[in-house]
Motif scaffolding. Structure first.
Motif, PDB file in Angstrom:
ATOM      1  N   GLY A 293       0.768  -1.173   0.072  1.00  0.00           N
ATOM      2  CA  GLY A 293       0.019  -0.100  -0.049  1.00  0.00           C
ATOM      3  C   GLY A 293       0.644   1.197   0.060  1.00  0.00           C
ATOM      4  O   GLY A 293       0.427   2.348  -0.483  1.00  0.00           O
ATOM      5  N   TYR A 294       1.858   1.152   0.717  1.00  0.00           N
ATOM      6  CA  TYR A 294       2.728   2.393   1.004  1.00  0.00           C
ATOM      7  C   TYR A 294       3.808   2.800  -0.450  1.00  0.00           C
ATOM      8  O   TYR A 294       4.324   3.648  -0.889  1.00  0.00           O
ATOM      9  N   ALA A 295       3.992   1.489  -1.137  1.00  0.00           N
ATOM     10  CA  ALA A 295       4.865   1.442  -2.217  1.00  0.00           C
ATOM     11  C   ALA A 295       4.478   2.121  -3.584  1.00  0.00           C
ATOM     12  O   ALA A 295       5.201   2.016  -4.262  1.00  0.00           O
ATOM     13  N   VAL A 334       8.002   5.356   0.008  1.00  0.00           N
ATOM     14  CA  VAL A 334       8.768   3.982  -0.083  1.00  0.00           C
ATOM     15  C   VAL A 334       9.755   3.604   1.200  1.00  0.00           C
ATOM     16  O   VAL A 334       9.945   2.301   1.308  1.00  0.00           O
ATOM     17  N   LYS A 335      10.357   4.556   1.707  1.00  0.00           N
ATOM     18  CA  LYS A 335      11.119   4.072   3.066  1.00  0.00           C
ATOM     19  C   LYS A 335      10.119   3.427   3.860  1.00  0.00           C
ATOM     20  O   LYS A 335      10.706   2.363   4.518  1.00  0.00           O
ATOM     21  N   LYS A 336       9.101   3.782   4.153  1.00  0.00           N
ATOM     22  CA  LYS A 336       8.195   2.885   5.151  1.00  0.00           C
ATOM     23  C   LYS A 336       7.900   1.652   4.513  1.00  0.00           C
ATOM     24  O   LYS A 336       7.973   0.733   5.145  1.00  0.00           O
ATOM     25  N   ALA A 337       7.666   1.543   3.259  1.00  0.00           N
ATOM     26  CA  ALA A 337       7.232   0.418   2.658  1.00  0.00           C
ATOM     27  C   ALA A 337       8.440  -0.716   2.740  1.00  0.00           C
ATOM     28  O   ALA A 337       8.278  -1.746   3.094  1.00  0.00           O
ATOM     29  N   ALA A 375       9.011  -2.543  -7.793  1.00  0.00           N
ATOM     30  CA  ALA A 375      10.216  -2.988  -8.064  1.00  0.00           C
ATOM     31  C   ALA A 375      11.139  -2.143  -7.180  1.00  0.00           C
ATOM     32  O   ALA A 375      12.354  -2.650  -6.818  1.00  0.00           O
ATOM     33  N   GLN A 376      10.894  -0.944  -6.993  1.00  0.00           N
ATOM     34  CA  GLN A 376      11.560  -0.139  -6.064  1.00  0.00           C
ATOM     35  C   GLN A 376      11.844  -0.555  -4.797  1.00  0.00           C
ATOM     36  O   GLN A 376      12.737  -0.075  -4.161  1.00  0.00           O
ATOM     37  N   VAL A 377      11.014  -1.342  -4.287  1.00  0.00           N
ATOM     38  CA  VAL A 377      11.109  -2.095  -2.784  1.00  0.00           C
ATOM     39  C   VAL A 377      11.295  -3.308  -2.904  1.00  0.00           C
ATOM     40  O   VAL A 377      11.460  -4.155  -1.858  1.00  0.00           O
ATOM     41  N   GLY A 378      11.887  -4.015  -4.071  1.00  0.00           N
ATOM     42  CA  GLY A 378      12.225  -5.307  -4.156  1.00  0.00           C
ATOM     43  C   GLY A 378      11.275  -6.392  -4.572  1.00  0.00           C
ATOM     44  O   GLY A 378      11.775  -7.470  -4.649  1.00  0.00           O
ATOM     45  N   ILE A 379      10.097  -6.013  -5.106  1.00  0.00           N
ATOM     46  CA  ILE A 379       9.231  -6.844  -5.312  1.00  0.00           C
ATOM     47  C   ILE A 379       9.123  -6.949  -6.718  1.00  0.00           C
ATOM     48  O   ILE A 379       8.697  -5.987  -7.430  1.00  0.00           O
ATOM     49  N   LYS A 380       9.637  -8.144  -7.239  1.00  0.00           N
ATOM     50  CA  LYS A 380       9.587  -8.294  -8.691  1.00  0.00           C
ATOM     51  C   LYS A 380       8.325  -9.001  -9.250  1.00  0.00           C
ATOM     52  O   LYS A 380       8.118 -10.255  -8.887  1.00  0.00           O
ATOM     53  N   LEU A 381       7.569  -8.463 -10.022  1.00  0.00           N
ATOM     54  CA  LEU A 381       6.364  -8.954 -10.594  1.00  0.00           C
ATOM     55  C   LEU A 381       6.475  -9.567 -12.066  1.00  0.00           C
ATOM     56  O   LEU A 381       6.982  -8.751 -12.820  1.00  0.00           O
ATOM     57  N   ILE A 482      -5.578  -3.462  -1.347  1.00  0.00           N
ATOM     58  CA  ILE A 482      -5.336  -1.865  -1.607  1.00  0.00           C
ATOM     59  C   ILE A 482      -6.085  -1.419  -2.376  1.00  0.00           C
ATOM     60  O   ILE A 482      -6.010  -1.409  -3.781  1.00  0.00           O
ATOM     61  N   PRO A 483      -6.825  -0.235  -1.864  1.00  0.00           N
ATOM     62  CA  PRO A 483      -7.643   0.794  -2.801  1.00  0.00           C
ATOM     63  C   PRO A 483      -6.803   1.626  -3.527  1.00  0.00           C
ATOM     64  O   PRO A 483      -5.825   2.363  -2.971  1.00  0.00           O
ATOM     65  N   LEU A 484      -6.787   1.595  -4.819  1.00  0.00           N
ATOM     66  CA  LEU A 484      -5.830   2.335  -5.572  1.00  0.00           C
ATOM     67  C   LEU A 484      -6.349   3.595  -6.063  1.00  0.00           C
ATOM     68  O   LEU A 484      -5.994   4.764  -5.438  1.00  0.00           O
TER      69      LEU A 484
END
Length: 517
Positions: A293-295, A334-337, A375-381, A482-484
């Motif tokens: 959600g934060y990312a 991003v930092k929080k994520a 991808a910025q937080v390391g989650i590769k989809l 996650i509501p977008l």
């Protein structure tokens, strides 16, 4: 590569349509083509959860009631109704002199036959849960039907006003059966069914025996599924289509410059979500869900994918729906994520798969944007936009939660009954796991379940508001979805066309559709 391919298709579409216009081929003045961004998966209004599908079926079918453009209930095949003091018995007076397209009389027996079908669990219709509180349907006389509920259900008339609550010819149901009626719609609506070529068009013609005198005002109607945004726009500009929805957001300003077209943006109750399967790792960890959600930058998403015709979602129930609780969007941090992922045991992120419920170009932009953000937080989809058959097989009809393959899923929802029940129960109640309804997160929370159930039978609005508020607050803590964004409905039509509009839930009303030369 994808941009180059899209550009070629766009150029090809323009050349082909320009040739059509140059050849002198044109639409007859009373023939109308509606270009839509999604492909109907059925013509059975009781066996779909897709708004655009019920929009198409409304050409052929009508219900006892319907919503107007402000989601207010209006009488259609019903003239009036009374409710018993205990809220259990609804006595509905029906309009007389109405015929189905096949000549069958519309009457109380037809209402009973139609509703008994959806109430029969052996038929396995997707809309069963919308009507499962009905205990008995009785035809008292040709113009009076009595519906007795198992327990009080405040939004019952709203459920009957939903586009899925259509009256079907008993003769046609007996002829075609529970499954094949999906390909042979026979209702009391303004248009008769002609043919359905699933990837090309649903064709209809004027019903000369329509009970509303003077309607419909056009002779022929086509619904054309056109998945690529640019092609829908091209069809408008060359005159191959009279109406298009949704309009590619990035082309709205260009289309506004045409003296032959009118672009219309209206508020919607459509919220787009990122659904997470909470039964599967790593999405069973609430910190992972919160991190996602934060990312995601919802403001940027609204601009990139929706051309600014959207805004960050303000909770799980969109504003405009009764009992919606307005909530602050999850901020972009991003930092929080990254911190939350580290706390969850994933300091370097993880790999996963993101599916989209839709395969139009706007949705492809959304999932690509989410892919880049995470991808910025390391989650590769790995991302994939599902075709109709794929989503039906892999998501909607999957019967075993333990083996469900869905992980992260992009999908939207509109509370088409105008009340919070249909914004919450189909998505978050544990009774709504597939294949029953649309709880693709396989989420279960006792407080949410309990409050949704209590609100259904509550008669006091203050009590219902408190119950729905607590449920929405719990959802904000748990984040199974996650509501977008909540989007605007953006459509366009030829100025020769009138009487067609997009409703807040994304349905399309063609009751008064007309043309002028």
């Amino acid at each position: 590569m994808k941009q180059s391919s899209s550009s070629l298709r766009w150029a090809s579409a323009l050349l082909g349509l320009a040739a059509l216009a140059a050849s002198g081929t044109a639409l007859a003045s009373k023939d109308v083509v509606l270009s839509i961004g999604y492909q109907p998966e059925t013509l059975d209004p009781y066996n779909t959860n897709t708004t655009i599908t019920t929009a198409v079926t409304k050409s052929f079918y009508e219900g006892l009631f319907q919503f107007d453009k402000d989601l207010k209930v209006q009488n259609v095949l019903a003239e009036s109704y009374d409710v018993s003091k205990d809220g259990l018995v609804y006595t509905i007076k029906l309009r007389s002199g109405v015929k189905f397209h096949d000549g069958t009389d519309f009457n109380a027996e037809a209402v009973k036959f139609t509703l008994d079908r959806v109430l029969n669990q052996d038929n396995k219709l997707l809309r069963y849960n919308q009507f499962n509180r009905v205990g008995k349907v009785e035809a008292l006389n040709p113009t009076t039907v009595r519906i007795t509920l198992k327990e009080p259900f405040g939004p019952f008339i709203n459920s009957l006003a939903h586009a899925s609550a259509a009256m079907i010819s008993p003769t046609a149901l007996k002829k075609w059966g529970n499954k094949d009626i999906a390909f042979h719609p026979v209702g009391t609506g303004p248009f008769e069914f002609v043919e359905w070529k699933q990837t090309e068009a649903v064709k209809a013609k004027k019903f000369d025996g329509y009970w509303k005198k003077g309607y419909p005002k056009i002779d022929n109607l086509q619904w054309k599924p056109v998945l690529e945004n640019n092609t829908r726009a091209a069809m408008l500009q060359t005159g191959e289509a009279d109406f298009a929805y949704p309009i590619p957001y990035e082309q709205a300003e260009l289309l506004k410059k045409s003296d032959k077209l009118e672009v219309v943006a209206t508020p919607s109750i459509i919220t787009r979500f990122l659904t997470l399967n909470v039964m599967q790792k790593p999405y069973d960890n609430p910190k992972v869900r919160e991190a996602i959600g934060y990312a995601i930058n919802k403001e940027a998403l609204a601009k990139v994918a929706f051309g600014g015709y959207a805004f960050p979602a303000q909770g799980f129930v969109p504003q405009g729906v009764k009992f919606a609780e307005k909530m602050a969007p999850i901020p972009y941090d991003v930092k929080k994520a990254k911190q939350l992922l580290t706390e969850a045991g994933f300091p370097n992120g993880f790999e996963s798969v993101l599916w989209s419920h839709y395969n139009n170009t706007t949705s492809q932009k959304v999932i690509q944007f989410v892919q880049q953000q995470l991808a910025q937080v390391g989650i590769k989809l790995q991302v994939q936009a599902l075709e109709v058959g794929q989503r039906n097989e892999l998501v909607e009809t999957w019967s075993d939660p333990a083996t469900a393959k869905v992980r992260m899923y992009y999908v939207g929802w509109s509370s088409s009954t105008g009340e919070a029940d249909w914004a919450l129960r189909p998505l978050f109640a544990s009774e709504a796991w597939p294949p029953k309804l649309a709880n693709y997160a396989y989420y279960k929370n006792d407080l949410v379940d309990g409050n949704i159930a209590k609100a259904l039978v509550a008669v006091d609005d203050k009590e219902k508001a408190a119950l729905y508020k607590a449920a929405q607050e719990q959802l904000y803590k748990d984040l199974p979805r996650i509501p977008l964004v909540t989007e605007q409905n953006l459509s366009a039509h030829a100025k020769r066309l009138s009487g067609v509009f997009v409703m807040p839930d994304g349905n399309i009303n063609v009751d008064a559709i007309a043309t002028s030369n």
